[in-house]
Write an enzyme that holds these catalytic residues in place. Structure first.
Site, PDB file in Angstrom:
ATOM      1  N   LYS A   1       0.836  -1.211   0.000  1.00 63.42           N
ATOM      2  CA  LYS A   1       0.000   0.000   0.000  1.00 63.42           C
ATOM      3  C   LYS A   1       0.867   1.256   0.000  1.00 63.42           C
ATOM      4  O   LYS A   1       1.520   1.572   0.995  1.00 63.42           O
ATOM      5  CB  LYS A   1      -0.894   0.049   1.254  1.00 63.42           C
ATOM      6  CG  LYS A   1      -1.936   1.152   1.151  1.00 63.42           C
ATOM      7  CD  LYS A   1      -2.437   1.659   2.471  1.00 63.42           C
ATOM      8  CE  LYS A   1      -1.846   2.961   2.908  1.00 63.42           C
ATOM      9  NZ  LYS A   1      -1.993   4.107   2.024  1.00 63.42           N
TER      10      LYS A   1
ATOM     11  N   GLY B   1       6.518   5.749   8.299  1.00 61.51           N
ATOM     12  CA  GLY B   1       5.638   6.921   8.315  1.00 61.51           C
ATOM     13  C   GLY B   1       5.822   7.702   9.597  1.00 61.51           C
ATOM     14  O   GLY B   1       6.888   7.650  10.215  1.00 61.51           O
ATOM     15  N   SER B   2       4.779   8.405   9.995  1.00 60.43           N
ATOM     16  CA  SER B   2       4.882   9.279  11.167  1.00 60.43           C
ATOM     17  C   SER B   2       4.801   8.475  12.469  1.00 60.43           C
ATOM     18  O   SER B   2       4.319   7.340  12.485  1.00 60.43           O
ATOM     19  CB  SER B   2       3.746  10.303  11.124  1.00 60.43           C
ATOM     20  OG  SER B   2       2.516   9.625  11.202  1.00 60.43           O
TER      21      SER B   2
ATOM     22  N   GLY C   1       2.544   5.280  13.218  1.00 58.91           N
ATOM     23  CA  GLY C   1       3.390   4.127  13.549  1.00 58.91           C
ATOM     24  C   GLY C   1       2.969   3.463  14.858  1.00 58.91           C
ATOM     25  O   GLY C   1       2.928   2.233  14.949  1.00 58.91           O
TER      26      GLY C   1
ATOM     27  N   GLU D   1       9.306   2.174  11.005  1.00 58.09           N
ATOM     28  CA  GLU D   1      10.300   3.245  10.865  1.00 58.09           C
ATOM     29  C   GLU D   1       9.570   4.580  10.890  1.00 58.09           C
ATOM     30  O   GLU D   1       8.637   4.788  10.115  1.00 58.09           O
ATOM     31  CB  GLU D   1      11.065   3.109   9.544  1.00 58.09           C
ATOM     32  CG  GLU D   1      12.062   1.970   9.526  1.00 58.09           C
ATOM     33  CD  GLU D   1      13.180   2.128  10.532  1.00 58.09           C
ATOM     34  OE1 GLU D   1      13.483   3.261  10.956  1.00 58.09           O
ATOM     35  OE2 GLU D   1      13.737   1.090  10.940  1.00 58.09           O
TER      36      GLU D   1
ATOM     37  N   CYS E   1      13.405  11.814   6.439  1.00 58.28           N
ATOM     38  CA  CYS E   1      13.361  11.462   7.866  1.00 58.28           C
ATOM     39  C   CYS E   1      14.731  11.642   8.504  1.00 58.28           C
ATOM     40  O   CYS E   1      14.841  11.823   9.708  1.00 58.28           O
ATOM     41  CB  CYS E   1      12.878  10.035   8.035  1.00 58.28           C
ATOM     42  SG  CYS E   1      13.780   8.884   7.006  1.00 58.28           S
TER      43      CYS E   1
ATOM     44  N   GLN F   1       1.182  20.159   4.263  1.00 58.34           N
ATOM     45  CA  GLN F   1       2.568  20.166   4.741  1.00 58.34           C
ATOM     46  C   GLN F   1       3.117  21.590   4.735  1.00 58.34           C
ATOM     47  O   GLN F   1       3.824  21.994   5.656  1.00 58.34           O
ATOM     48  CB  GLN F   1       3.426  19.237   3.871  1.00 58.34           C
ATOM     49  CG  GLN F   1       4.842  19.066   4.343  1.00 58.34           C
ATOM     50  CD  GLN F   1       4.972  18.421   5.726  1.00 58.34           C
ATOM     51  OE1 GLN F   1       4.379  17.386   5.987  1.00 58.34           O
ATOM     52  NE2 GLN F   1       5.727  19.054   6.612  1.00 58.34           N
TER      53      GLN F   1
ATOM     54  N   GLU G   1       9.002  16.990  15.057  1.00 56.94           N
ATOM     55  CA  GLU G   1       9.407  16.877  13.659  1.00 56.94           C
ATOM     56  C   GLU G   1       8.589  17.846  12.800  1.00 56.94           C
ATOM     57  O   GLU G   1       7.360  17.848  12.863  1.00 56.94           O
ATOM     58  CB  GLU G   1       9.184  15.440  13.158  1.00 56.94           C
ATOM     59  CG  GLU G   1       9.741  15.236  11.767  1.00 56.94           C
ATOM     60  CD  GLU G   1       9.503  13.831  11.225  1.00 56.94           C
ATOM     61  OE1 GLU G   1       8.363  13.342  11.316  1.00 56.94           O
ATOM     62  OE2 GLU G   1      10.458  13.232  10.713  1.00 56.94           O
TER      63      GLU G   1
HETATM   64  P1  NAD Z   1       1.861   8.910   7.695  1.00 51.56           P
HETATM   65  O1  NAD Z   1       2.092   8.261   9.009  1.00 51.56           O
HETATM   66  O2  NAD Z   1       0.841   9.966   7.595  1.00 51.56           O
HETATM   67  O3  NAD Z   1       1.458   7.804   6.600  1.00 51.56           O
HETATM   68  C1  NAD Z   1       2.271   6.695   6.344  1.00 51.56           C
HETATM   69  C2  NAD Z   1       1.421   5.595   5.724  1.00 51.56           C
HETATM   70  O4  NAD Z   1       0.509   5.102   6.717  1.00 51.56           O
HETATM   71  C3  NAD Z   1       0.575   6.050   4.536  1.00 51.56           C
HETATM   72  O5  NAD Z   1       0.596   5.052   3.532  1.00 51.56           O
HETATM   73  C4  NAD Z   1      -0.807   6.159   5.150  1.00 51.56           C
HETATM   74  O6  NAD Z   1      -1.848   5.979   4.215  1.00 51.56           O
HETATM   75  C5  NAD Z   1      -0.785   5.026   6.148  1.00 51.56           C
HETATM   76  N1  NAD Z   1      -1.788   5.103   7.224  1.00 51.56           N
HETATM   77  C6  NAD Z   1      -2.376   6.217   7.723  1.00 51.56           C
HETATM   78  N2  NAD Z   1      -3.275   5.872   8.683  1.00 51.56           N
HETATM   79  C7  NAD Z   1      -3.243   4.529   8.796  1.00 51.56           C
HETATM   80  C8  NAD Z   1      -3.941   3.581   9.607  1.00 51.56           C
HETATM   81  N3  NAD Z   1      -4.841   3.954  10.492  1.00 51.56           N
HETATM   82  N4  NAD Z   1      -3.651   2.286   9.457  1.00 51.56           N
HETATM   83  C9  NAD Z   1      -2.720   1.877   8.568  1.00 51.56           C
HETATM   84  N5  NAD Z   1      -2.040   2.721   7.763  1.00 51.56           N
HETATM   85  C10 NAD Z   1      -2.295   4.032   7.868  1.00 51.56           C
HETATM   86  O7  NAD Z   1       3.300   9.434   7.205  1.00 51.56           O
HETATM   87  P2  NAD Z   1       3.621  10.326   5.908  1.00 51.56           P
HETATM   88  O8  NAD Z   1       3.118  11.714   6.141  1.00 51.56           O
HETATM   89  O9  NAD Z   1       3.208   9.605   4.671  1.00 51.56           O
HETATM   90  O10 NAD Z   1       5.230  10.313   5.915  1.00 51.56           O
HETATM   91  C11 NAD Z   1       6.019  11.233   6.602  1.00 51.56           C
HETATM   92  C12 NAD Z   1       6.595  10.588   7.854  1.00 51.56           C
HETATM   93  O11 NAD Z   1       7.345   9.434   7.499  1.00 51.56           O
HETATM   94  C13 NAD Z   1       7.571  11.480   8.598  1.00 51.56           C
HETATM   95  O12 NAD Z   1       7.303  11.411   9.975  1.00 51.56           O
HETATM   96  C14 NAD Z   1       8.931  10.865   8.287  1.00 51.56           C
HETATM   97  O13 NAD Z   1       9.915  11.114   9.251  1.00 51.56           O
HETATM   98  C15 NAD Z   1       8.585   9.431   8.205  1.00 51.56           C
HETATM   99  N6  NAD Z   1       9.612   8.681   7.472  1.00 51.56           N
HETATM  100  C16 NAD Z   1      10.426   7.833   8.164  1.00 51.56           C
HETATM  101  C17 NAD Z   1      11.426   7.124   7.511  1.00 51.56           C
HETATM  102  C18 NAD Z   1      12.295   6.144   8.245  1.00 51.56           C
HETATM  103  O14 NAD Z   1      12.804   5.221   7.619  1.00 51.56           O
HETATM  104  N7  NAD Z   1      12.480   6.298   9.550  1.00 51.56           N
HETATM  105  C19 NAD Z   1      11.596   7.285   6.130  1.00 51.56           C
HETATM  106  C20 NAD Z   1      10.767   8.185   5.451  1.00 51.56           C
HETATM  107  C21 NAD Z   1       9.763   8.867   6.136  1.00 51.56           C
END
Ligand code: NAD
Length: 476
Positions: free
Chosen positions: A170, A223-224, A228, A245, A279, A326, A378
């Site tokens: 996804k 993700g965030s 997470g 992550e 990130c 954003q 962040e």
């Molecule tokens: P996000 O958490 O908003 O979304 C990430 C993913 O989770 C998306 O595909 C989203 O559709 C999905 N999601 C949202 N709600 C969900 C739920 N209830 N159940 C399951 N999945 C769900 O993050 P974002 O805004 O897409 O990305 C930015 C974040 O990602 C930043 O915090 C960044 O630091 C982090 N990031 C971390 C790394 C790493 O490896 N540590 C790498 C890149 C980005």
């Protein structure tokens, strides 16, 4: 309309969404299908049905498929990089660089298929042999963020397939095009139906369906922190394997003995390139008191040279922010920083381009302290703050004083401090005289504290998450 890919076939979604170019909101890249929960379950069922066969597949077959995927990605780097930059907003050279990384990752795991190994040991009891082998986990659900639309899916999909797992992928809502293009390549690589499935859609629908379904044996999420945590709790609630992550608040220490040009390069590259939407971006510049005025002046000079503009225009250094939400978040934090007493020393204003887009001039906030919200939360944009430090020990304490622990950097000419820092920085990745962002594709990637949870990603360490260990005893 770009369709879902389920059980080896292209299918319409329950609805669709428009993919908009953040450099020019009049430019619609395409319409992408959105799956509902039932279609997600169809993909999970297909993966579960394919899993026993794929787990026993020949390693040469897996290696050939991954190698073919990697070769095509690399051959189409310019076209795929352009598509990526058009949907995400990083500059075209950055987009191409990300595509090359994705291709190399598939190549790495193609070879990794041939390096699967186990242990055969003598038993502590008489007349017994012991074998320790690695087996696939089964069905892996992958949930990706928007900021690396092809590299992150690739660094999860490639090891999942290499180690014999089936995948339900996804992508993030904002960037379906790159993962769709990757799926189209995967669809022609000779994998049996159901081994790889793409379900685009909302996190609350598709993501949630992956979390709920007992047939999904493992979840790999990036993700965030907020999402997470939810994902981790849901996966653990039904004892699924989980790898998370998340974000960072990465420090870059600049000691008084630093080479100024190196310090400025690391700060500007690490904080602002890819629009600060990495990130691993440095967002806290922790700077020795003596070098502080020279450092700030030199960073401002460099920032003034950067062209902010359309991601696809040659000569653009910094592309747009990914979307309106954003951009609002970035500007809010700049306001919060000023209200908290930091000085906006450069940029931070919205820019108009020739096309309607989300352009923001990189912002440098000086005279910040580590307890301000801009130093603790962040931001995820082209915004960095400068925090003064009295000594190396003080700088290290400030760097480690955060709930995050992804990447931590230092610029110094002192071997003693560099060595001490490598040992004492509380982070999964430590950088000496290089930017906090920018990593190799063949070694582990991940953090400590609130930045990561579960086994490391990438390199041969990925086997930890994508396999499960079996110990077999045999009487002789
Ligand atoms: P996000 O958490 O908003 O979304 C990430 C993913 O989770 C998306 O595909 C989203 O559709 C999905 N999601 C949202 N709600 C969900 C739920 N209830 N159940 C399951 N999945 C769900 O993050 P974002 O805004 O897409 O990305 C930015 C974040 O990602 C930043 O915090 C960044 O630091 C982090 N990031 C971390 C790394 C790493 O490896 N540590 C790498 C890149 C980005």
């Amino acid at each position: 309309m770009k369709q879902l890919y389920i059980n080896g076939a292209w299918l319409d979604g329950a609805s669709s969404s428009a993919n908009i170019n953040p450099s020019n909101t009049n430019d619609v890249i395409g319409h992408y299908a959105l799956a509902d929960a039932q279609q997600t379950e169809l993909a999970i069922a297909a993966a579960a049905a394919a899993a026993p066969g794929w787990a026993l597949s020949n390693i040469q077959q897996r290696a050939d498929a991954l190698d073919k995927i990697g070769s095509e990605i690399l051959a189409r780097r310019e076209e795929l990089g352009t598509l990526l930059s058009r949907e995400e907003g990083k500059t075209r050279p950055e987009g191409i660089g990300e595509v090359v990384r994705a291709g190399n990752i598939f190549k790495f795991y193609a070879a990794e298929c041939l390096r699967l190994r186990g242990d055969k040991l003598p038993s502590v009891r008489p007349n017994l042999d012991v074998e320790v082998t690695r087996e696939p986990v089964g069905v892996v659900g992958i949930i990706a963020p928007w900021n690396f639309p092809i590299a992150i899916p690739s660094w999860k999909i490639a090891p999942a397939l290499a180690y014999g797992n089936c995948v339900v992928m996804k992508p993030a809502e904002l960037v379906p095009a790159s993962t769709w293009a990757l799926t189209e390549i995967i669809s022609r690589a000779g994998l049996p139906p159901g081994v790889f499935n793409l379900v685009m859609g909302h996190g609350s629908v598709v993501g949630q369906a992956l979390l709920n379904d007992r047939r999904v044996n493992a979840i790999s999420f990036t993700g965030s922190v907020a999402t997470g945590k939810k994902v981790a709790m849901a996966a653990m609630g039904r004892l699924a394997k989980v790898q998370i992550e998340m974000g960072g608040k990465n420090p870059l220490i600049v000691l008084d003995d630093a080479d100024l040009a190196t310090a400025v390069f690391c700060a500007v590259q690490g904080s602002y390139f890819s629009t600060g939407q990495r990130c691993t971006a440095s967002s806290r510049l922790i700077v020795g008191k003596n070098i502080y005025p020279r450092f700030v002046a030199a960073v401002k000079q460099e920032l003034a040279k950067l062209n902010v503009g359309d991601a696809l225009t040659a000569g653009t250094d910094i592309g747009p922010v990914v979307d309106a939400n954003q951009l609002e978040q970035d500007m809010n934090y700049i306001r919060i920083g000023r209200d908290e007493g930091a000085t906006l020393a450069f940029g931070g204003e919205r820019l108009d381009g020739p096309t309607p887009g989300f352009y923001l001039r990189p912002a440098l906030l000086t005279d910040a302290s580590n307890d301000m919200r801009i130093s603790r939360e962040e931001i995820f944009g082209p915004v960095a703050s400068v925090i003064p430090a009295d000594s190396y020990e003080h700088a290290l304490a400030l760097a480690n004083d955060t709930e995050f622990g992804l990447s931590s950097g230092i610029v110094t000419t002192s071997l003693k401090h560099a060595t001490h820092f490598k040992r004492h920085a509380q982070a999964g990745m430590v950088m000496v005289n290089v930017p906090t962002a920018g990593v190799d594709y063949h070694v582990p990637f991940g953090g400590t504290k609130a930045s990561s949870y579960g086994a490391r990603e990438q390199g041969s360490y990925a086997a930890e998450f994508f396999t499960t260990v079996k110990t077999a005893y045999c009487g002789v």
